[in-house]
Scaffold this motif. Sequence first.
Motif, short mmCIF file in Angstrom:
data_model
loop_
_atom_site.label_atom_id
_atom_site.label_comp_id
_atom_site.label_asym_id
_atom_site.label_seq_id
_atom_site.Cartn_x
_atom_site.Cartn_y
_atom_site.Cartn_z
N UNK A 188 42.74 36.84 30.64
CA UNK A 188 42.38 37.96 31.29
C UNK A 188 41.60 37.20 32.51
N UNK A 189 41.02 35.98 32.50
CA UNK A 189 40.37 35.45 33.75
C UNK A 189 41.20 35.16 34.70
N UNK A 190 42.53 34.86 34.42
CA UNK A 190 43.47 34.82 35.42
C UNK A 190 43.88 35.92 36.37
N UNK A 191 43.81 37.15 35.52
CA UNK A 191 44.10 38.45 36.40
C UNK A 191 42.99 38.52 37.14
N UNK A 192 41.47 38.29 36.62
CA UNK A 192 40.38 38.58 37.53
C UNK A 192 40.48 37.78 38.70
N UNK A 193 40.93 36.40 38.55
CA UNK A 193 40.86 35.41 39.62
C UNK A 193 41.76 36.02 40.81
N UNK A 194 42.89 36.20 40.19
CA UNK A 194 43.87 36.62 41.24
C UNK A 194 43.63 38.01 42.03
N UNK A 195 42.71 38.86 41.32
CA UNK A 195 42.36 40.04 42.14
C UNK A 195 41.38 39.42 42.98
N UNK A 196 40.41 38.72 42.82
CA UNK A 196 39.41 38.29 43.52
C UNK A 196 39.90 37.58 44.75
N UNK A 197 40.82 36.62 44.55
CA UNK A 197 41.53 35.93 45.63
C UNK A 197 42.04 36.96 46.73
N UNK A 198 42.74 38.01 45.97
CA UNK A 198 43.19 39.11 47.15
C UNK A 198 42.35 40.03 47.78
N UNK A 199 41.11 39.88 47.23
CA UNK A 199 40.08 40.51 47.94
C UNK A 199 39.96 42.08 47.40
N UNK A 200 39.17 42.04 46.49
CA UNK A 200 38.96 43.32 45.57
C UNK A 200 37.43 43.65 45.27
N UNK A 201 37.27 44.73 44.53
CA UNK A 201 36.04 45.06 44.06
C UNK A 201 36.05 44.76 42.72
N UNK A 202 34.88 44.81 42.04
CA UNK A 202 34.58 44.60 40.59
C UNK A 202 35.61 45.57 39.67
N UNK A 203 35.73 46.89 40.23
CA UNK A 203 36.65 47.98 39.62
C UNK A 203 38.20 47.54 39.89
N UNK A 204 38.40 46.87 40.98
CA UNK A 204 39.89 46.59 41.01
C UNK A 204 40.14 45.28 40.19
N UNK A 205 39.33 44.48 39.95
CA UNK A 205 39.49 43.36 39.11
C UNK A 205 39.65 43.73 37.55
N UNK A 206 38.68 44.89 37.34
CA UNK A 206 38.68 45.63 35.92
C UNK A 206 40.06 46.18 35.83
N UNK A 207 40.53 46.93 36.79
CA UNK A 207 41.83 47.63 36.64
C UNK A 207 42.98 46.71 36.52
N UNK A 208 42.98 45.47 37.09
CA UNK A 208 44.04 44.32 36.97
C UNK A 208 44.05 44.19 35.29
N UNK A 209 42.85 43.77 34.98
CA UNK A 209 42.69 43.48 33.57
C UNK A 209 43.24 44.39 32.80
N UNK A 210 42.91 45.71 32.74
CA UNK A 210 43.17 46.75 31.87
C UNK A 210 44.64 47.17 31.99
N UNK A 211 45.57 46.87 32.99
CA UNK A 211 46.74 47.01 33.39
C UNK A 211 47.65 46.14 32.67
#
Length: 96
Positions: free
Chosen positions: A38-61
């Motif tokens: 799940x750290x990969x999903x979080x990092x890829x969301x961070x790199x794309x420019x996101x919020x905590x909620x966006x990173x969380x949504x990427x993990x939950x998806x």
Amino acid sequence: MSEETIITVAEGVVWTRVDDEIIAIDPRTEHFFGLRGAGIEAWEAIVSGTTVGGALAAILARYDVPAAQAKADLEGLLENLLARRLIGIGEQAPRE
């Protein structure tokens, strides 16, 4: 940390994906961190420019985990990355 908080990769940090792991390094401090799962999903969301909620949504998806557990794990990861100065935390994202 609220779900609207913006997360960014810290200036100067470089990273690469090697097979099933992301390695992030700050060459100035020599701090590095390996991310898997799940750290990969979080990092890829961070790199794309996101919020905590966006990173969380990427993990939950991607993963079938309870939202509360995913949020707690994500916050722990973000605190760890912050401590190593690999990410920055911005202001809250504007509400639409």
